[in-house]
Design a protein around this motif. Structure first.
Motif: not given
Length: 244
Positions: A27, A31, A35
């Motif tokens: 995760d 991310t 992002e």
């Protein structure tokens, strides 16, 4: 007033304790790619979670085989009040008899929530401490020009030694032109620590000692065989004499 995230000191990844954290590391990895500022780290969107999970499982397998070290930092998210992986970095330990001092720093990733809190510095500090214990005194890494990491590593004492041409294909499409690249380094200095002549001399000295040991063992066998035969002959003489 918004509370700051709480980050624990980084620890060395232990497969027997931390394998269950692989989904959290995945995760974090996803991310950082998806992002801002959009870290370039092996995978391109759309990201396949099973593929990335398999990739990290392979890295954990390298930890078990002593080919890699993984360092993780765990923190408490002030919004969710839950513990999560705040950052990760790995140290690859490639086999090389001519360069056993080299280590490869890979995948320094920090979750956006935990950035600017010294997480990267703490992770790299623990990595460098472990690298020193393992004799990996030359740490190599690569990063992308213009990325935040380009500012991080010089602050940690890293020196840029080369800049490579753009490696990403245009809009994710495979490139058609082969880039032929090579690096140069100064010849290894023969010091008291790394002395090729000493290594060769030690090698052949050991070979000589091994050969001498073989000869000595063979000599013992020959002597023992001779003595045993001599004793057997004397016993036969005594037996013959006793019957006279």
């Amino acid at each position: 007033m918004e509370s700051k995230p709480i980050v624990n000191p980084p620890v060395l990844f232990d497969p027997s304790l931390h394998t269950l954290l692989i989904p959290s590391i995945v995760d974090l990895h996803k991310t950082c790619i998806l992002e801002p500022p959009y870290t370039i780290a092996t995978f391109l969107p759309p990201i396949s979670t099973p593929l990335m999970t398999s990739w990290w499982e392979a890295r954990v397998a390298e930890v078990a085989s002593q080919e890699r070290k993984i360092f993780i930092s765990i923190g408490m998210n002030p919004l969710t009040k839950e513990q999560e992986i705040a950052g990760v970095v790995t140290l690859a330990l490639p086999f090389s008899q001519t360069g056993p001092f080299r280590g490869l720093v890979e995948k320094l990733l920090v979750l956006p929530t935990f950035r600017n809190l010294g997480v990267a510095k703490a992770l790299m500090g623990l990595l460098e401490l472990e690298a020193r214990k393992l004799g990996r005194t030359m740490l190599l890494l690569d990063t992308v020009t213009g990325s935040p990491a380009e500012l991080v590593y010089p602050r940690l004492g890293y020196i840029q030694y080369e800049e490579l041409p753009e490696s990403l294909p245009y809009k994710g499409k495979p490139g058609t032109e082969i880039k032929k690249l090579y690096g140069k380094r100064k010849p290894m200095k023969l010091t008291t620590d790394v002395d090729f002549a000493r290594i060769v001399k030690k090698y052949w000295k050991q070979k000589y000692e091994d050969a001498c040991q073989v000869v000595a063992d063979l000599h013992k066998i020959i002597i023992k065989t001779f003595v045993d035969k001599h004793i057997r002959d004397r016993i036969k003489e005594v037996e013959l004499f006793s019957h006279v």
